[in-house]
Design an enzyme around this catalytic site. Structure first.
Site, PDB file in Angstrom:
ATOM      1  N   SER A  15      11.771   0.667   6.761  1.00 44.89           N
ATOM      2  CA  SER A  15      11.164  -0.628   6.465  1.00 44.89           C
ATOM      3  C   SER A  15      12.197  -1.725   6.712  1.00 44.89           C
ATOM      4  O   SER A  15      13.349  -1.428   7.036  1.00 44.89           O
ATOM      5  CB  SER A  15      10.630  -0.664   5.031  1.00 44.89           C
ATOM      6  OG  SER A  15       9.551  -1.584   4.930  1.00 44.89           O
TER       7      SER A  15
ATOM      8  N   ILE B  10       0.829  -1.216   0.000  1.00 40.81           N
ATOM      9  CA  ILE B  10       0.000   0.000   0.000  1.00 40.81           C
ATOM     10  C   ILE B  10       0.862   1.264   0.000  1.00 40.81           C
ATOM     11  O   ILE B  10       0.487   2.277  -0.606  1.00 40.81           O
ATOM     12  CB  ILE B  10      -1.017   0.008   1.177  1.00 40.81           C
ATOM     13  CG1 ILE B  10      -2.146   0.992   0.896  1.00 40.81           C
ATOM     14  CG2 ILE B  10      -0.352   0.308   2.509  1.00 40.81           C
ATOM     15  CD1 ILE B  10      -2.961   0.684  -0.320  1.00 40.81           C
TER      16      ILE B  10
ATOM     17  N   LYS C  41      -5.255   1.996   7.793  1.00 41.06           N
ATOM     18  CA  LYS C  41      -6.308   1.245   8.442  1.00 41.06           C
ATOM     19  C   LYS C  41      -5.894  -0.228   8.572  1.00 41.06           C
ATOM     20  O   LYS C  41      -5.136  -0.699   7.713  1.00 41.06           O
ATOM     21  CB  LYS C  41      -7.624   1.392   7.670  1.00 41.06           C
ATOM     22  CG  LYS C  41      -7.561   0.797   6.234  1.00 41.06           C
ATOM     23  CD  LYS C  41      -8.092  -0.571   6.114  1.00 41.06           C
ATOM     24  CE  LYS C  41      -7.389  -1.568   5.394  1.00 41.06           C
ATOM     25  NZ  LYS C  41      -7.931  -2.794   5.004  1.00 41.06           N
TER      26      LYS C  41
ATOM     27  N   ASP D 298      -9.890  -7.598   7.255  1.00 39.24           N
ATOM     28  CA  ASP D 298      -8.973  -6.612   6.664  1.00 39.24           C
ATOM     29  C   ASP D 298      -9.663  -5.874   5.509  1.00 39.24           C
ATOM     30  O   ASP D 298      -9.716  -4.642   5.515  1.00 39.24           O
ATOM     31  CB  ASP D 298      -7.663  -7.263   6.211  1.00 39.24           C
ATOM     32  CG  ASP D 298      -6.738  -6.240   5.582  1.00 39.24           C
ATOM     33  OD1 ASP D 298      -6.070  -5.505   6.330  1.00 39.24           O
ATOM     34  OD2 ASP D 298      -6.711  -6.128   4.337  1.00 39.24           O
TER      35      ASP D 298
ATOM     36  N   ARG E 138      15.441  -2.260   2.117  1.00 43.09           N
ATOM     37  CA  ARG E 138      15.568  -0.981   1.409  1.00 43.09           C
ATOM     38  C   ARG E 138      14.984  -1.075   0.002  1.00 43.09           C
ATOM     39  O   ARG E 138      15.416  -1.911  -0.794  1.00 43.09           O
ATOM     40  CB  ARG E 138      17.048  -0.610   1.302  1.00 43.09           C
ATOM     41  CG  ARG E 138      17.319   0.682   0.557  1.00 43.09           C
ATOM     42  CD  ARG E 138      18.804   0.822   0.283  1.00 43.09           C
ATOM     43  NE  ARG E 138      19.561   1.202   1.469  1.00 43.09           N
ATOM     44  CZ  ARG E 138      19.785   2.471   1.819  1.00 43.09           C
ATOM     45  NH1 ARG E 138      19.351   3.458   1.082  1.00 43.09           N
ATOM     46  NH2 ARG E 138      20.481   2.740   2.906  1.00 43.09           N
TER      47      ARG E 138
HETATM   48  P1  NAP Z   1       2.631  -5.442   3.138  1.00 43.42           P
HETATM   49  O1  NAP Z   1       2.686  -5.463   1.653  1.00 43.42           O
HETATM   50  O2  NAP Z   1       2.896  -6.688   3.900  1.00 43.42           O
HETATM   51  O3  NAP Z   1       3.596  -4.279   3.615  1.00 43.42           O
HETATM   52  C1  NAP Z   1       3.925  -4.009   4.956  1.00 43.42           C
HETATM   53  C2  NAP Z   1       5.345  -3.482   4.983  1.00 43.42           C
HETATM   54  O4  NAP Z   1       5.680  -3.081   6.325  1.00 43.42           O
HETATM   55  C3  NAP Z   1       6.380  -4.522   4.564  1.00 43.42           C
HETATM   56  O5  NAP Z   1       7.328  -3.893   3.734  1.00 43.42           O
HETATM   57  C4  NAP Z   1       7.002  -4.938   5.898  1.00 43.42           C
HETATM   58  O6  NAP Z   1       8.313  -5.435   5.742  1.00 43.42           O
HETATM   59  C5  NAP Z   1       6.971  -3.619   6.632  1.00 43.42           C
HETATM   60  N1  NAP Z   1       7.055  -3.755   8.080  1.00 43.42           N
HETATM   61  C6  NAP Z   1       6.466  -4.684   8.844  1.00 43.42           C
HETATM   62  N2  NAP Z   1       6.744  -4.459  10.158  1.00 43.42           N
HETATM   63  C7  NAP Z   1       7.550  -3.362  10.177  1.00 43.42           C
HETATM   64  C8  NAP Z   1       8.195  -2.637  11.213  1.00 43.42           C
HETATM   65  N3  NAP Z   1       8.054  -2.992  12.505  1.00 43.42           N
HETATM   66  N4  NAP Z   1       8.965  -1.574  10.900  1.00 43.42           N
HETATM   67  C9  NAP Z   1       9.101  -1.209   9.600  1.00 43.42           C
HETATM   68  N5  NAP Z   1       8.511  -1.863   8.559  1.00 43.42           N
HETATM   69  C10 NAP Z   1       7.750  -2.924   8.859  1.00 43.42           C
HETATM   70  O7  NAP Z   1       1.186  -4.954   3.636  1.00 43.42           O
HETATM   71  P2  NAP Z   1       0.218  -3.929   2.889  1.00 43.42           P
HETATM   72  O8  NAP Z   1      -0.682  -4.666   1.977  1.00 43.42           O
HETATM   73  O9  NAP Z   1       0.980  -2.776   2.368  1.00 43.42           O
HETATM   74  O10 NAP Z   1      -0.697  -3.501   4.109  1.00 43.42           O
HETATM   75  C11 NAP Z   1      -0.216  -2.648   5.135  1.00 43.42           C
HETATM   76  C12 NAP Z   1      -1.406  -1.995   5.798  1.00 43.42           C
HETATM   77  O11 NAP Z   1      -2.103  -1.240   4.805  1.00 43.42           O
HETATM   78  C13 NAP Z   1      -2.418  -3.007   6.372  1.00 43.42           C
HETATM   79  O12 NAP Z   1      -2.924  -2.549   7.586  1.00 43.42           O
HETATM   80  C14 NAP Z   1      -3.520  -3.044   5.321  1.00 43.42           C
HETATM   81  O13 NAP Z   1      -4.787  -3.321   5.887  1.00 43.42           O
HETATM   82  C15 NAP Z   1      -3.468  -1.622   4.777  1.00 43.42           C
HETATM   83  N6  NAP Z   1      -3.987  -1.519   3.411  1.00 43.42           N
HETATM   84  C16 NAP Z   1      -3.553  -2.383   2.424  1.00 43.42           C
HETATM   85  C17 NAP Z   1      -4.112  -2.304   1.152  1.00 43.42           C
HETATM   86  C18 NAP Z   1      -3.665  -3.210   0.016  1.00 43.42           C
HETATM   87  O14 NAP Z   1      -4.276  -3.154  -1.053  1.00 43.42           O
HETATM   88  N7  NAP Z   1      -2.618  -4.005   0.185  1.00 43.42           N
HETATM   89  C19 NAP Z   1      -5.100  -1.357   0.870  1.00 43.42           C
HETATM   90  C20 NAP Z   1      -5.468  -0.464   1.865  1.00 43.42           C
HETATM   91  C21 NAP Z   1      -4.903  -0.561   3.139  1.00 43.42           C
HETATM   92  P3  NAP Z   1       8.513  -7.045   5.627  1.00 43.42           P
HETATM   93  O15 NAP Z   1       7.521  -7.540   4.607  1.00 43.42           O
HETATM   94  O16 NAP Z   1       9.915  -7.200   5.220  1.00 43.42           O
HETATM   95  O17 NAP Z   1       8.213  -7.581   7.008  1.00 43.42           O
END
Ligand code: NAP
Length: 306
Positions: free
Chosen positions: A35, A13, A91, A169, A38
């Site tokens: 993150s 996201i 969110k 989610d 990098r």
């Molecule tokens: P994602 O692709 O798994 O991305 C999360 C990122 O955060 C990853 O790069 C992860 O690194 C990093 N991370 C995890 N723990 C961390 C920490 N303690 N410090 C720094 N970085 C950290 O997940 P996402 O889909 O983007 O979703 C993230 C949030 O956005 C969720 O709450 C989701 O509900 C919301 N969201 C997502 C979407 C969507 O379409 N995907 C849409 C709207 C909202 P690693 O993977 O290396 O652990």
């Protein structure tokens, strides 16, 4: 004044929506990414932890967008608020209501602004639906949120862990629209959740709210056609139908002409005001509904999810 912003958690996201919205808004300048790994194509400071980022550049950072999964968000947000920097929370804002309440209290004590960014509340049809429903008595609500988890969350493990929300989610997006457009609070009366035997989070859920015919159904199995819709009938006979996640609106069967709208660009327009005025924008209601489902919901166990 340009708002120097850092993104924490650079995953799907952050890359798909936050980065382009920040880059296209002259009010913001991306100064850092935090993150686990990098990103190759980011031309700003990079840190592995928010603590390192704050130690190096707290006085050069005016705002932080926290886009990690919900689990680590509370600790990260607490550190950033303690440093006196306004935050945008993706969110759901935290994994628990207690964490959110604690952050709100800390932010109040530190006089730091917080924005809980429920992106679906910014979908094109949502404000028009809220306007149309003003002063109306609600007769029925039917929310349907169907998608295939394999299509939208392939490879994401956190989403299946305890605290990962599972089907809530995406489902919480629909709930966030409901809490935005309804004048009355939406209270869970019954819930039934289906958990795959090998997972800690539900893959489908049926919710019944207080009221005569108020319900929501969410399903992640991909067995039905994709659908993100909310239909509301009022006692005066009006029929409001939000489709495609709130981006389309029919009133009494007539499609409404809506202004062009981008959810995340609108979030950042709002967040710039939150930062500039120091006035928080907080909505905890969607998270409260999910928490109530986990409190009183019946749990059914299905086959393994592979
Ligand atoms: P994602 O692709 O798994 O991305 C999360 C990122 O955060 C990853 O790069 C992860 O690194 C990093 N991370 C995890 N723990 C961390 C920490 N303690 N410090 C720094 N970085 C950290 O997940 P996402 O889909 O983007 O979703 C993230 C949030 O956005 C969720 O709450 C989701 O509900 C919301 N969201 C997502 C979407 C969507 O379409 N995907 C849409 C709207 C909202 P690693 O993977 O290396 O652990």
């Amino acid at each position: 004044m340009t708002i120097r912003i850092a993104i924490v958690g650079f995953g799907k996201i952050a890359r798909d929506e936050h980065l382009p919205s920040i880059r296209s808004n002259p009010a913001f300048e991306l100064v850092a990414v935090v993150s686990h790994s990098r990103p190759a194509d980011i031309d700003c400071a990079f840190f592995s932890t928010v603590g390192e980022m704050l130690a190096a550049m707290a006085d050069m950072t005016d705002a932080v967008a926290i886009c990690t999964p919900p689990g680590p968000r509370f600790a990260i947000a607490g550190e950033v608020i303690a440093a006196g920097i306004p935050i945008l929370l993706e969110k759901p804002p935290t994994a628990t209501l207690g964490e959110l309440d604690d952050l709100i209290q800390l932010a109040g004590a530190k006089q730091v602004a917080v924005h809980t960014a429920w992106h679906s509340q910014y979908a094109a049809g949502v404000k028009a639906a809220a306007d149309a429903l003003e002063g109306e008595d609600i007769a029925s609500i039917s929310m349907v949120w169907y998608e295939d988890v394999r299509k939208y969350h392939a490879g994401q493990q956190w989403i299946w862990d305890a605290g990962g929300f599972g089907v809530f989610d995406p489902g919480i997006n629909g709930l966030s629209i409901l809490t935005r457009i309804l004048a009355e609070p939406l209270l869970v009366r019954d819930a039934s959740m289906l958990f795959p035997a090998n997972r800690q989070a539900p893959i489908a859920a049926d919710l019944v709210f207080h009221g005569q015919d108020h319900k929501a159904r969410m399903d992640w199995r991909g067995e039905q056609d994709e659908q993100w819709s909310i239909e509301i009938k009022t006692r005066s006979g009006m029929n409001i139908c939000l489709k495609r996640g709130g981006s389309e609106l029919d009133i009494n069967g007539v499609p409404q002409i809506l202004p062009p709208h981008d959810e995340y660009r609108s979030i950042y327009a709002d967040f710039s005001e939150v930062v500039r005025t120091g006035t928080s924008k907080i909505d905890r209601a969607p998270l409260r509904i999910v928490a109530d489902c986990f409190l009183i919901g019946e749990r059914k166990i299905g086959g393994d999810f592979v």
